[in-house]
Design a protein around this motif. Structure first.
Motif, PDB file in Angstrom:
ATOM      1  N   LYS A  10     -11.422   6.143  -0.368  1.00  0.00           N
ATOM      2  CA  LYS A  10     -11.008   6.687  -1.401  1.00  0.00           C
ATOM      3  C   LYS A  10      -9.597   6.044  -2.057  1.00  0.00           C
ATOM      4  N   GLU A  11      -9.167   6.697  -3.029  1.00  0.00           N
ATOM      5  CA  GLU A  11      -8.065   6.042  -3.439  1.00  0.00           C
ATOM      6  C   GLU A  11      -6.656   6.438  -2.684  1.00  0.00           C
ATOM      7  N   PHE A  12      -5.766   5.540  -2.611  1.00  0.00           N
ATOM      8  CA  PHE A  12      -4.717   5.754  -1.892  1.00  0.00           C
ATOM      9  C   PHE A  12      -3.980   7.046  -2.330  1.00  0.00           C
ATOM     10  N   ALA A  13      -3.959   7.281  -3.519  1.00  0.00           N
ATOM     11  CA  ALA A  13      -3.368   8.436  -4.141  1.00  0.00           C
ATOM     12  C   ALA A  13      -3.737   9.593  -3.509  1.00  0.00           C
ATOM     13  N   GLN A  14      -4.808   9.804  -2.935  1.00  0.00           N
ATOM     14  CA  GLN A  14      -5.617  11.042  -2.363  1.00  0.00           C
ATOM     15  C   GLN A  14      -5.418  10.997  -0.821  1.00  0.00           C
ATOM     16  N   ILE A  21      -5.375   4.730   7.923  1.00  0.00           N
ATOM     17  CA  ILE A  21      -6.015   3.929   6.907  1.00  0.00           C
ATOM     18  C   ILE A  21      -6.377   2.378   6.929  1.00  0.00           C
ATOM     19  N   THR A  22      -7.379   1.714   6.048  1.00  0.00           N
ATOM     20  CA  THR A  22      -7.112   0.314   5.932  1.00  0.00           C
ATOM     21  C   THR A  22      -7.171   0.045   4.712  1.00  0.00           C
ATOM     22  N   VAL A  23      -6.036  -0.878   4.412  1.00  0.00           N
ATOM     23  CA  VAL A  23      -5.776  -1.280   3.045  1.00  0.00           C
ATOM     24  C   VAL A  23      -5.949  -2.770   2.556  1.00  0.00           C
ATOM     25  N   GLN A  24      -6.295  -3.207   1.652  1.00  0.00           N
ATOM     26  CA  GLN A  24      -6.409  -4.654   1.449  1.00  0.00           C
ATOM     27  C   GLN A  24      -4.767  -5.200   0.844  1.00  0.00           C
ATOM     28  N   VAL A  25      -3.989  -5.920   1.420  1.00  0.00           N
ATOM     29  CA  VAL A  25      -2.684  -6.215   0.999  1.00  0.00           C
ATOM     30  C   VAL A  25      -2.474  -7.650   0.872  1.00  0.00           C
ATOM     31  N   HIS A  26      -2.318  -8.460   0.054  1.00  0.00           N
ATOM     32  CA  HIS A  26      -2.031  -9.883  -0.367  1.00  0.00           C
ATOM     33  C   HIS A  26      -3.250 -10.413   0.440  1.00  0.00           C
ATOM     34  N   ASN A  27      -4.705 -10.358   0.001  1.00  0.00           N
ATOM     35  CA  ASN A  27      -5.634 -10.929   0.619  1.00  0.00           C
ATOM     36  C   ASN A  27      -5.797 -10.598   2.153  1.00  0.00           C
ATOM     37  N   ASP A  28      -5.446  -9.774   2.644  1.00  0.00           N
ATOM     38  CA  ASP A  28      -5.397  -9.643   4.172  1.00  0.00           C
ATOM     39  C   ASP A  28      -5.686  -7.897   4.531  1.00  0.00           C
ATOM     40  N   GLY A  64      -3.877   3.752  -7.140  1.00  0.00           N
ATOM     41  CA  GLY A  64      -5.368   3.493  -7.424  1.00  0.00           C
ATOM     42  C   GLY A  64      -6.052   2.580  -6.436  1.00  0.00           C
ATOM     43  N   ARG A  65      -5.435   1.921  -5.669  1.00  0.00           N
ATOM     44  CA  ARG A  65      -5.941   1.131  -4.531  1.00  0.00           C
ATOM     45  C   ARG A  65      -6.898   1.633  -3.779  1.00  0.00           C
ATOM     46  N   GLU A  66      -7.965   1.077  -3.413  1.00  0.00           N
ATOM     47  CA  GLU A  66      -9.026   1.656  -2.553  1.00  0.00           C
ATOM     48  C   GLU A  66      -8.825   1.516  -1.055  1.00  0.00           C
ATOM     49  N   VAL A  67      -8.860   2.573  -0.501  1.00  0.00           N
ATOM     50  CA  VAL A  67      -8.516   2.493   1.246  1.00  0.00           C
ATOM     51  C   VAL A  67      -9.725   3.019   1.909  1.00  0.00           C
ATOM     52  N   LYS A  68      -9.841   2.475   3.130  1.00  0.00           N
ATOM     53  CA  LYS A  68     -10.744   3.192   3.973  1.00  0.00           C
ATOM     54  C   LYS A  68     -10.176   4.159   5.014  1.00  0.00           C
ATOM     55  N   SER A  69     -10.713   5.347   5.052  1.00  0.00           N
ATOM     56  CA  SER A  69      -9.835   6.119   5.749  1.00  0.00           C
ATOM     57  C   SER A  69     -10.606   6.887   7.146  1.00  0.00           C
TER      58      SER A  69
END
Length: 167
Positions: A10-14, A21-28, A64-69
């Motif tokens: 989902k999008e982070f805004a949701q 959650i898991t998010v990609q931050v600075h290629n990590d 709008g960043r995609e995350v794995k929830s």
């Protein structure tokens, strides 16, 4: 076919408050919790990342960043000895329990990298944490997820205690 753990993209805004959650931050890839402050602004508290400088940072990803929830149906357990109540804020990532609620110590992103209390049981980010200093705090903790259908347990994140700052 079943995916375990049961995750969604989902999008982070949701994201809801306290959603793991898991998010990609600075290629990590970074793992942590979506934290809502009192004004409903959504933050990402990084609990684990390959880049150690990101750990325990409170950051603001793009909406709008995609995350794995993994959802918000997880539990946290303190491990190790209790910290001295006077030094809990000196331990980024520490778990704090007080009459006001349950918190993790984060580090505000900005010029000074000040410690903040990120409330887990309801929305809140505390920059003034005086009342929580009379609380119980632990440097170490484990977060577990239990799959509803299979009852299987998976560790999502952990912070092992390293200090000798026990009371």
């Amino acid at each position: 076919m079943q995916l375990f753990p049961n995750t969604t993209i989902k999008e982070f805004a949701q994201c809801e408050h306290a959603e793991f959650i898991t998010v990609q931050v600075h290629n990590d890839l970074a793992h942590g919790i979506c934290i809502h402050d009192e004004d409903a602004k959504k933050w990402f508290l990084v609990l684990d990342a390959e880049d150690e400088r990101l750990r325990h940072r409170l950051i603001l990803p793009e909406r709008g960043r995609e995350v794995k929830s993994f959802g918000s149906d997880w539990s946290i357990s303190p491990i190790g000895p209790a910290l001295s109540r006077h030094t809990a804020m000196d331990h980024p990532g520490a778990l704090v329990q007080s009459r006001e609620g349950v918190f993790l110590v984060g580090v505000a992103t900005g010029e000074f990298f000040d410690p903040v209390l990120c409330r887990l049981d309801e929305p809140g980010v505390w920059y003034n944490y005086g009342s929580a200093l009379g609380s119980f705090a632990y440097e170490g903790w484990r977060i577990h997820y239990r799959e509803r259908d299979t009852q299987a347990i998976q560790k999502l994140a952990a912070k092992e205690p390293t200090s000798n700052d026990a009371e």
